[in-house]
Design a protein around this motif. Structure first.
Motif, PDB file in Angstrom:
ATOM      1  N   ASN A 137       0.887  -1.153   0.000  1.00 41.82           N
ATOM      2  CA  ASN A 137       0.000   0.000   0.000  1.00 41.82           C
ATOM      3  C   ASN A 137       0.936   1.217   0.000  1.00 41.82           C
ATOM      4  O   ASN A 137       1.728   1.360   0.941  1.00 41.82           O
TER       5      ASN A 137
ATOM      6  N   LYS B  20      -8.090  -7.111   5.524  1.00 38.71           N
ATOM      7  CA  LYS B  20      -8.233  -7.037   4.071  1.00 38.71           C
ATOM      8  C   LYS B  20      -8.753  -8.335   3.470  1.00 38.71           C
ATOM      9  O   LYS B  20      -9.756  -8.344   2.755  1.00 38.71           O
TER      10      LYS B  20
ATOM     11  N   GLY C  78       0.619  -1.543  -4.671  1.00 39.33           N
ATOM     12  CA  GLY C  78       0.263  -2.907  -5.039  1.00 39.33           C
ATOM     13  C   GLY C  78       1.448  -3.741  -5.485  1.00 39.33           C
ATOM     14  O   GLY C  78       1.292  -4.909  -5.842  1.00 39.33           O
TER      15      GLY C  78
ATOM     16  N   SER D 107      -7.870   3.354  -4.996  1.00 41.57           N
ATOM     17  CA  SER D 107      -8.312   2.077  -4.427  1.00 41.57           C
ATOM     18  C   SER D 107      -9.432   1.558  -5.319  1.00 41.57           C
ATOM     19  O   SER D 107     -10.444   2.233  -5.510  1.00 41.57           O
TER      20      SER D 107
ATOM     21  N   ARG E 138     -10.123 -12.788  -4.842  1.00 42.93           N
ATOM     22  CA  ARG E 138      -8.918 -12.456  -5.624  1.00 42.93           C
ATOM     23  C   ARG E 138      -9.256 -12.248  -7.093  1.00 42.93           C
ATOM     24  O   ARG E 138      -8.783 -11.297  -7.726  1.00 42.93           O
TER      25      ARG E 138
ATOM     26  N   LEU F  15      -4.136 -11.203  -1.253  1.00 46.83           N
ATOM     27  CA  LEU F  15      -4.626 -10.462  -2.412  1.00 46.83           C
ATOM     28  C   LEU F  15      -3.500 -10.309  -3.428  1.00 46.83           C
ATOM     29  O   LEU F  15      -2.900  -9.242  -3.576  1.00 46.83           O
TER      30      LEU F  15
ATOM     31  N   ALA G 189      -2.677  -6.480  -3.685  1.00 44.51           N
ATOM     32  CA  ALA G 189      -3.455  -5.493  -2.933  1.00 44.51           C
ATOM     33  C   ALA G 189      -4.660  -5.048  -3.770  1.00 44.51           C
ATOM     34  O   ALA G 189      -5.118  -5.770  -4.648  1.00 44.51           O
TER      35      ALA G 189
ATOM     36  N   TYR H 128      -1.594  -7.720   2.966  1.00 49.17           N
ATOM     37  CA  TYR H 128      -2.237  -8.027   1.685  1.00 49.17           C
ATOM     38  C   TYR H 128      -1.798  -9.384   1.123  1.00 49.17           C
ATOM     39  O   TYR H 128      -1.904  -9.631  -0.075  1.00 49.17           O
TER      40      TYR H 128
END
Length: 400
Positions: free
Chosen positions: A175, A239, A178, A377, A295, A210, A323, A207
């Motif tokens: 963050n 998350k 990504g 985001s 995902r 993700l 992310a 993350y």
């Protein structure tokens, strides 16, 4: 005598929260606003976790718990670290806090003295430098720009380490960018850290679940077991499990550090919410079947946003590994004037004009330590993202 502490002069409010608040205020005032500032999934906490929380309430599990986590949750976290990361921890090496932010804060408060340096790759999560300052340390940002896909190189890390370095904060996927480090990229960094035994590693793995395409997540102590005794591996349920408001973070590390962090927590918040702990227990021990669909959904959103932002005039948007953020470069927009007459002198001016003229709220890059960029985001619907990106395209097309 001043009433407010001098400490306040060293820190600033979170820019990401400020953007989200501003967007909410404008929306409440009747403006057509699309907020792309919030870093939280847009879907509900999975049903099995909600059911576990309700059951905990009905069972009367609403009283104080041990300061840094119930034994059952610590056991589940140990099992998670072994199952997913190949890391072996005992319960006395585990701490549970009120969100991932408190875990990082406790560690810094428990270890930093005046003059201690903390290396922070930039772009960075906005809270890292300010937490270091609150703890009395000195943040040392090291810029990893778009030319390295926002990833710190071994040479940069080596050059930043001094005898005063206490921590290296590592965040992958990152963050705001990504960006995710491959095993070979991370090993290059751990090789450097092996040569500097006084430097501790704080790995923020929030993350972890993700990640997209064929990217394989790894964490520092997993890649280099010789760093295990000076690594704090941090994570949480916010998350991956859509539990941002439940406020549960956790970490595994050396027992003496974990004990010190518990001392800090015992004199600040005391235990995390009891009900949230039982919800987190179900998150870690229960079904993980929804992680893959989530995902896939985020990957589709990433691909949409990257494609559309790269079609915007003056914008370059790298494709991140994980992310739910992108961090486009807007060098081609700086120095121009918007259709509404705003001078785009920097990324903060860009974000301000974008919000005022199109209703799209993003966070300007200077907040994350690297400019000229902004963070999006994409934790919202594809329809909303398409609308927002089209507005950004139109805004950029109107720059003269």
């Amino acid at each position: 005598m001043a009433f407010l502490s001098d400490t306040l002069a060293r820190v600033k409010p979170s820019p990401t929260i400020a953007v989200t608040t501003k967007a909410a205020e404008l929306k409440a005032a009747g403006r057509d606003i699309i907020g792309l500032g919030a870093g939280e999934p847009d879907f509900d906490t999975p049903e099995n976790i909600r059911i576990a929380a309700k059951a905990a309430i009905d069972a009367g599990k609403t009283r104080y718990t041990p300061v840094d986590g119930i034994p059952e949750l610590k056991k589940a976290i140990c099992a998670k670290f072994l199952r997913e990361n190949g890391l072996t921890y005992q319960p006395n090496q585990i701490t549970v806090g009120t969100g991932g932010k408190q875990i990082l804060y406790n560690a810094l408060m428990a270890t930093c003295n005046p003059g201690d340096e903390v290396i922070i790759p930039a772009p960075y999560w906005v809270s890292y430098p300010d937490m270091v300052l609150l703890a009395g340390g000195t943040p040392v940002p090291v810029v990893a720009g778009i030319e390295t896909q926002f990833k710190l190189t071994a040479a940069q890390l080596e050059a930043a380490i001094t005898p005063k370095t206490k921590w290296f904060i590592f965040n992958s996927p990152s963050n705001p960018t990504g960006a995710g480090y491959t095993e070979s990229e991370l090993r290059a960094l751990t090789d450097v850290l092996l040569r500097h035994p006084h430097v501790w590693i704080m790995s923020d793995d929030m993350y972890e679940h993700l990640v997209f395409d064929d990217f394989k997540f790894v964490t520092p102590a997993q890649v280099e077991p010789r760093l295990y005794d000076r690594t704090l591996t941090c994570n949480g349920t916010s998350k991956a499990y859509a539990m941002t408001g439940w406020r549960i973070g956790y970490a595994g590390g050396p027992a003496h550090l974990i004990k010190a962090m518990g001392t800090i927590q015992s004199q600040s918040t005391s235990n995390p919410c009891s009900v949230s702990q039982y919800a987190a227990l179900e998150a870690l021990n229960g079904t993980q079947d929804y992680l893959a669909p989530h995902r896939a959904l985020f990957q589709r959103r990433r691909d949409l946003v990257v494609k559309m932002l790269n079609e915007a005039k003056g914008v370059t948007c790298p494709k991140p590994e994980g992310a739910f953020y992108v961090y486009p470069d807007i060098s081609g927009c700086i120095g121009k004037t918007s259709a509404g007459g705003a001078k785009i002198t920097d990324d903060e001016a860009f974000a301000s004009a974008l919000l005022e003229e199109t209703g799209v709220a993003v966070v300007f890059g200077a907040a994350f330590g690297v400019s000229p960029n902004f963070r999006v985001s994409y934790a919202t619907s594809e329809a909303v993202l398409e609308d927002a990106c089209r507005r950004i395209q139109d805004f950029c097309a109107g720059l003269k």
